[in-house]
Design a protein around this motif. Sequence first.
Motif, mmCIF file in Angstrom:
data_model
loop_
_atom_site.group_PDB
_atom_site.id
_atom_site.type_symbol
_atom_site.label_atom_id
_atom_site.label_comp_id
_atom_site.label_asym_id
_atom_site.label_seq_id
_atom_site.Cartn_x
_atom_site.Cartn_y
_atom_site.Cartn_z
ATOM 1 N N THR A 243 0.847 -1.186 0.000
ATOM 2 C CA THR A 243 0.000 0.000 0.000
ATOM 3 C C THR A 243 0.880 1.232 0.000
ATOM 4 O O THR A 243 1.990 1.219 0.530
ATOM 5 C CB THR A 243 -0.936 0.021 1.217
ATOM 6 N N THR A 244 0.379 2.277 -0.604
ATOM 7 C CA THR A 244 1.121 3.539 -0.618
ATOM 8 C C THR A 244 0.745 4.422 0.563
ATOM 9 O O THR A 244 1.303 5.481 0.742
ATOM 10 C CB THR A 244 0.834 4.307 -1.922
ATOM 11 N N ALA A 245 -0.199 3.970 1.357
ATOM 12 C CA ALA A 245 -0.629 4.778 2.504
ATOM 13 C C ALA A 245 0.488 4.848 3.547
ATOM 14 O O ALA A 245 1.068 3.820 3.906
ATOM 15 C CB ALA A 245 -1.881 4.180 3.126
ATOM 16 N N PRO A 246 0.824 6.028 4.042
ATOM 17 C CA PRO A 246 1.895 6.164 5.043
ATOM 18 C C PRO A 246 1.384 5.827 6.444
ATOM 19 O O PRO A 246 1.211 6.693 7.297
ATOM 20 C CB PRO A 246 2.264 7.644 4.923
ATOM 21 N N CYS A 247 1.117 4.565 6.678
ATOM 22 C CA CYS A 247 0.566 4.181 7.970
ATOM 23 C C CYS A 247 1.300 2.964 8.524
ATOM 24 O O CYS A 247 1.920 2.213 7.771
ATOM 25 C CB CYS A 247 -0.931 3.915 7.867
ATOM 26 N N PRO A 248 1.263 2.752 9.816
ATOM 27 C CA PRO A 248 1.996 1.639 10.424
ATOM 28 C C PRO A 248 1.395 0.302 10.036
ATOM 29 O O PRO A 248 0.211 0.178 9.757
ATOM 30 C CB PRO A 248 1.836 1.890 11.920
ATOM 31 N N THR A 249 2.236 -0.719 10.016
ATOM 32 C CA THR A 249 1.775 -2.045 9.644
ATOM 33 C C THR A 249 1.662 -2.972 10.847
ATOM 34 O O THR A 249 1.164 -4.083 10.719
ATOM 35 C CB THR A 249 2.734 -2.672 8.624
ATOM 36 N N GLU A 250 2.119 -2.553 12.004
ATOM 37 C CA GLU A 250 2.007 -3.356 13.212
ATOM 38 C C GLU A 250 1.361 -2.517 14.310
ATOM 39 O O GLU A 250 1.391 -1.292 14.268
ATOM 40 C CB GLU A 250 3.386 -3.842 13.670
ATOM 41 N N TYR A 251 0.804 -3.198 15.283
ATOM 42 C CA TYR A 251 0.192 -2.504 16.408
ATOM 43 C C TYR A 251 0.904 -2.901 17.695
ATOM 44 O O TYR A 251 1.043 -4.095 17.987
ATOM 45 C CB TYR A 251 -1.299 -2.829 16.528
ATOM 46 N N VAL A 252 1.342 -1.902 18.445
ATOM 47 C CA VAL A 252 2.011 -2.111 19.725
ATOM 48 C C VAL A 252 1.037 -1.740 20.836
ATOM 49 O O VAL A 252 0.653 -0.567 20.972
ATOM 50 C CB VAL A 252 3.292 -1.260 19.828
ATOM 51 N N ILE A 253 0.604 -2.702 21.627
ATOM 52 C CA ILE A 253 -0.354 -2.447 22.698
ATOM 53 C C ILE A 253 0.258 -1.474 23.703
ATOM 54 O O ILE A 253 1.395 -1.672 24.145
ATOM 55 C CB ILE A 253 -0.747 -3.757 23.398
ATOM 56 N N PRO A 254 -0.445 -0.412 24.072
ATOM 57 C CA PRO A 254 0.138 0.573 24.984
ATOM 58 C C PRO A 254 0.293 0.036 26.401
ATOM 59 O O PRO A 254 -0.311 -0.976 26.784
ATOM 60 C CB PRO A 254 -0.854 1.734 24.938
ATOM 61 N N GLY A 255 1.096 0.747 27.181
ATOM 62 C CA GLY A 255 1.330 0.352 28.562
ATOM 63 C C GLY A 255 2.502 -0.604 28.685
ATOM 64 O O GLY A 255 3.208 -0.888 27.719
ATOM 65 N N PRO A 256 2.713 -1.139 29.877
ATOM 66 C CA PRO A 256 3.845 -2.026 30.128
ATOM 67 C C PRO A 256 3.616 -3.416 29.548
ATOM 68 O O PRO A 256 2.541 -3.721 29.021
ATOM 69 C CB PRO A 256 3.894 -2.079 31.658
ATOM 70 N N THR A 257 4.608 -4.265 29.654
ATOM 71 C CA THR A 257 4.448 -5.664 29.303
ATOM 72 C C THR A 257 3.606 -6.360 30.371
ATOM 73 O O THR A 257 3.429 -5.850 31.478
ATOM 74 C CB THR A 257 5.810 -6.367 29.191
ATOM 75 N N VAL A 258 3.091 -7.525 30.036
ATOM 76 C CA VAL A 258 2.317 -8.303 30.997
ATOM 77 C C VAL A 258 3.264 -8.844 32.066
ATOM 78 O O VAL A 258 4.356 -9.345 31.769
ATOM 79 C CB VAL A 258 1.570 -9.448 30.296
ATOM 80 N N TRP A 259 2.864 -8.729 33.308
ATOM 81 C CA TRP A 259 3.666 -9.191 34.443
ATOM 82 C C TRP A 259 3.964 -10.683 34.313
ATOM 83 O O TRP A 259 3.087 -11.484 33.978
ATOM 84 C CB TRP A 259 2.895 -8.904 35.726
ATOM 85 N N SER A 260 5.193 -11.055 34.606
ATOM 86 C CA SER A 260 5.602 -12.447 34.501
ATOM 87 C C SER A 260 4.876 -13.349 35.491
ATOM 88 O O SER A 260 4.811 -14.566 35.306
ATOM 89 C CB SER A 260 7.115 -12.577 34.723
ATOM 90 N N GLY A 261 4.309 -12.761 36.552
ATOM 91 C CA GLY A 261 3.569 -13.550 37.534
ATOM 92 C C GLY A 261 2.132 -13.823 37.141
ATOM 93 O O GLY A 261 1.428 -14.554 37.843
ATOM 94 N N ALA A 262 1.680 -13.225 36.032
ATOM 95 C CA ALA A 262 0.318 -13.475 35.557
ATOM 96 C C ALA A 262 0.277 -14.793 34.796
ATOM 97 O O ALA A 262 1.303 -15.351 34.411
ATOM 98 C CB ALA A 262 -0.140 -12.329 34.654
ATOM 99 N N TRP A 263 -0.922 -15.310 34.576
ATOM 100 C CA TRP A 263 -1.081 -16.553 33.831
ATOM 101 C C TRP A 263 -0.690 -16.336 32.380
ATOM 102 O O TRP A 263 -1.058 -15.331 31.770
ATOM 103 C CB TRP A 263 -2.529 -17.038 33.923
ATOM 104 N N GLU A 264 0.038 -17.289 31.820
ATOM 105 C CA GLU A 264 0.442 -17.168 30.427
ATOM 106 C C GLU A 264 -0.756 -17.251 29.493
ATOM 107 O O GLU A 264 -0.785 -16.596 28.446
ATOM 108 C CB GLU A 264 1.451 -18.267 30.071
ATOM 109 N N GLU A 265 -1.753 -18.042 29.854
ATOM 110 C CA GLU A 265 -2.947 -18.173 29.033
ATOM 111 C C GLU A 265 -4.194 -18.039 29.908
ATOM 112 O O GLU A 265 -4.192 -18.459 31.069
ATOM 113 C CB GLU A 265 -2.979 -19.525 28.311
ATOM 114 N N THR A 266 -5.207 -17.437 29.354
ATOM 115 C CA THR A 266 -6.505 -17.338 30.025
ATOM 116 C C THR A 266 -7.527 -17.985 29.117
ATOM 117 O O THR A 266 -7.882 -17.424 28.082
ATOM 118 C CB THR A 266 -6.881 -15.875 30.298
ATOM 119 N N THR A 267 -7.954 -19.171 29.467
ATOM 120 C CA THR A 267 -8.854 -19.927 28.604
ATOM 121 C C THR A 267 -10.308 -19.519 28.830
ATOM 122 O O THR A 267 -10.668 -18.962 29.873
ATOM 123 C CB THR A 267 -8.706 -21.432 28.866
#
Length: 325
Positions: A243-267
């Motif tokens: 595309t010639t549109a000057p826009c980003p191709t990836e999305y970076v979720i705002p805020g910090p990374t997910v805490w390592s003590g949280a569950w890796e998956e939430t089913t």
Amino acid sequence: MRISIATAIVAQLELIAAHSYIYGIYLNGEDLGSFNGIRIPAFNGPPPRGYANSPVKDVTSPDIRCNVLGDHSVPYTIDVVPGDTLTLDWHHDSRTPTDDVIDKSHHGAALAYLSPDPPTENSFVKIWHKGKYEQAAEPLGQGKWAITSEIKPRNGLMNVRIPADLAPGPYLLRAELIALHEADARFDQNPIRGAQFYPNCVQLMVGGNGTVELPEGVSFPGAYSFEDPGVHHDVYCSTKTTTTAPCPTEYVIPGPTVWSGAWEETTDVEVGPSSGPVKISAWETWIQGGVVTSGSYDGVSVKVSGTSSYVPSWPTTYEAPQPTS
């Protein structure tokens, strides 16, 4: 001043715009009743035409923490233990199977943070998030997003799990949807547009005998800025086509990374039937421009009983909610 919100007693609301907030919560699949434990955002007008599902757009505002009125506790607190799954039930107009949950254009990320109650500086720890998980196949397509490709098709259901061995005590769960359909503009430069944030806080009391304390996190406001790529983002882009549109191709979720003590998956958790009112159809107060108006509605007209100023004022020590009938 403490502001109360009445339960359903009169005609249904007529809301505009497909915005959203949490109407109910399931604990390990069992419904806890509509509106229990949720710090419902303030209504922006009198009954029957005001609504509480407006977004927060100013990331520097105190409202970005838990939305307008989020500093006020509610009577019900949800008792949980580490490992429990909370299924948050987001809706636009009513807690019914036919509700549209949120507008189909509101592509964006879903996030969850945990903080001791009351929050302090840098006390919000991210325990889950999901953003864009599949790129579009067509030029300038929006791809697949947590809000519109998962939560909306599941009729508003979003799962969050209490971290393992979390130390007991009072906590706030800060859940959030970020709608990006107008995020190609920055709110601080164009207040008519910009990313739309839907933060909602839930009161929790964690039991058990866990010993894990939350690490240092982030503050709200403070965690997001207008120039963050997850806040200022053109949602209609793709990495799979040229595309010639000057826009980003990836999305970076705002805020910090997910805490390592949280569950890796939430089913996913199978949920049972919901209970309680399907919507709040009357309320006693509303907030416009920092002014709180108190009043009543008899089905025909609104009777105003008084006004006062509203400035968010968070307590510095835990205030146990007072149960009501």
